[in-house]
Enzyme design. Structure first.
Site, mmCIF file in Angstrom:
data_model
loop_
_atom_site.group_PDB
_atom_site.id
_atom_site.type_symbol
_atom_site.label_atom_id
_atom_site.label_comp_id
_atom_site.label_asym_id
_atom_site.label_seq_id
_atom_site.Cartn_x
_atom_site.Cartn_y
_atom_site.Cartn_z
ATOM 1 N N HIS A 105 0.709 -1.036 0.065
ATOM 2 C CA HIS A 105 -0.063 -0.101 -0.078
ATOM 3 C C HIS A 105 0.984 1.336 0.093
ATOM 4 O O HIS A 105 0.581 2.351 -0.726
ATOM 5 C CB HIS A 105 -0.963 -0.044 1.299
ATOM 6 C CG HIS A 105 -1.728 1.288 1.453
ATOM 7 N ND1 HIS A 105 -2.925 1.491 1.018
ATOM 8 C CD2 HIS A 105 -1.339 2.414 2.077
ATOM 9 C CE1 HIS A 105 -3.431 2.569 1.039
ATOM 10 N NE2 HIS A 105 -2.598 3.285 1.907
ATOM 11 N N GLU A 106 1.917 1.287 0.665
ATOM 12 C CA GLU A 106 2.826 2.433 0.794
ATOM 13 C C GLU A 106 3.482 2.654 -0.376
ATOM 14 O O GLU A 106 3.658 3.605 -0.800
ATOM 15 C CB GLU A 106 3.819 2.329 2.023
ATOM 16 C CG GLU A 106 3.043 2.059 3.451
ATOM 17 C CD GLU A 106 2.120 3.335 3.541
ATOM 18 O OE1 GLU A 106 2.442 4.461 3.045
ATOM 19 O OE2 GLU A 106 0.951 3.233 4.509
ATOM 20 N N HIS A 109 1.591 4.587 -2.984
ATOM 21 C CA HIS A 109 1.669 5.985 -2.784
ATOM 22 C C HIS A 109 2.984 6.299 -3.606
ATOM 23 O O HIS A 109 2.763 7.532 -4.152
ATOM 24 C CB HIS A 109 1.654 6.367 -1.492
ATOM 25 C CG HIS A 109 0.710 6.418 -0.498
ATOM 26 N ND1 HIS A 109 -0.693 6.896 -1.114
ATOM 27 C CD2 HIS A 109 0.247 5.806 0.772
ATOM 28 C CE1 HIS A 109 -1.479 6.586 -0.062
ATOM 29 N NE2 HIS A 109 -1.186 5.868 0.732
ATOM 30 N N HIS A 113 2.989 9.070 -6.689
ATOM 31 C CA HIS A 113 3.816 10.215 -6.532
ATOM 32 C C HIS A 113 4.782 10.249 -8.014
ATOM 33 O O HIS A 113 4.981 11.336 -8.551
ATOM 34 C CB HIS A 113 4.706 10.145 -5.439
ATOM 35 C CG HIS A 113 5.511 11.542 -5.277
ATOM 36 N ND1 HIS A 113 7.052 11.376 -5.278
ATOM 37 C CD2 HIS A 113 5.277 12.810 -5.098
ATOM 38 C CE1 HIS A 113 7.362 12.576 -5.149
ATOM 39 N NE2 HIS A 113 6.721 13.544 -5.173
#
Length: 237
Positions: A105-106, A109, A113
């Site tokens: 999940h991280e 991100h 980005h």
């Protein structure tokens, strides 16, 4: 003056705040119980959260982001300023399906980005405004209560406007988090980090985590509604 007939320190609209607190508490309990359940299920790949994150980033062609170990439980986050994926004690070295899901999940991100995902860019731009809004909204409203006429209305309306920006930040966060989870599930499936019977378990962990953001947004909306009910018509009194 202060309580509109209810008294300054108590009024019926406090129930909106209590509902928000209850929603957030239930969501927090749900994510912790779900994570703890699936953190005991070892993944068939045997990869740790850190190894899974490294694999996902490399497969996405992202080589300028590092993986770091941070203290705490479920304190995982991606910091675009330092370009680091920070994984907590319960994720970094864990081989569970839950840990791999959170790490992925991280990384979702990170991919947002890298690809210029607009909701993430918009949310980042809102951060300073949302911080100011959540900090100054109530002080401005309270200052407005000590004035009368247009001065009172201006202070109160500006305070409500600032709090609205903090609420907007919470709402923009929702698509950012949902999209990161979709990217995470797609990555772990495509790279074979989890088996077909493990994917649904990881999805439950990420879905439970998403509920905390929904709960926070709901609580913020209820608080905004409370402010409007209490002070929105003050200039007409």
């Amino acid at each position: 003056m202060f309580g509109y007939g209810y008294g300054f320190f108590w009024d019926p609209t406090y129930f909106l705040v209590l509902i928000g607190v209850l929603i957030c508490s239930i969501a927090s309990a749900k994510v912790r119980s779900t994570y703890n359940r699936y953190n005991r299920v070892r993944s068939s790949s045997g990869m740790t959260g850190a190894q899974a994150a490294e694999r996902i980033l490399r497969a996405a062609g992202i080589t300028d982001v590092s993986i770091r170990h941070v203290s705490g439980s479920l304190s995982d986050h991606y910091d675009p300023r330092t370009k680091t994926v920070n994984l907590s004690d319960t994720v970094y070295g864990s081989q569970s399906v839950a840990a791999i899901g959170v790490a992925a999940h991280e990384c979702g991100h990170v991919m947002q980005h890298a690809h210029g995902y607009f909701p993430l860019t918009f949310r980042s731009a809102l951060v300073p405004v949302a911080n100011i809004g959540s900090t100054l909204a109530w002080p401005l409203i309270l200052i407005g209560l000590f004035f009368s006429g247009k001065s009172s209305s201006l202070f109160i309306q500006f305070g409500i406007l600032l709090f609205s920006l903090a609420v907007l930040f919470q709402l923009v966060t929702l698509p950012v988090e949902f999209n990161a989870s979709r990217r995470a599930l797609a990555s772990v499936e495509q790279l074979g980090l989890l088996s077909s019977d493990e994917i649904p378990k990881t999805r439950r962990v990420l879905s439970a985590a998403a509920l905390t953001y929904v709960a926070s947004a709901a609580a913020a909306i209820l608080q905004l509604l409370r402010l409007i009910l209490l002070f929105g018509g003050r200039d007409r009194d």
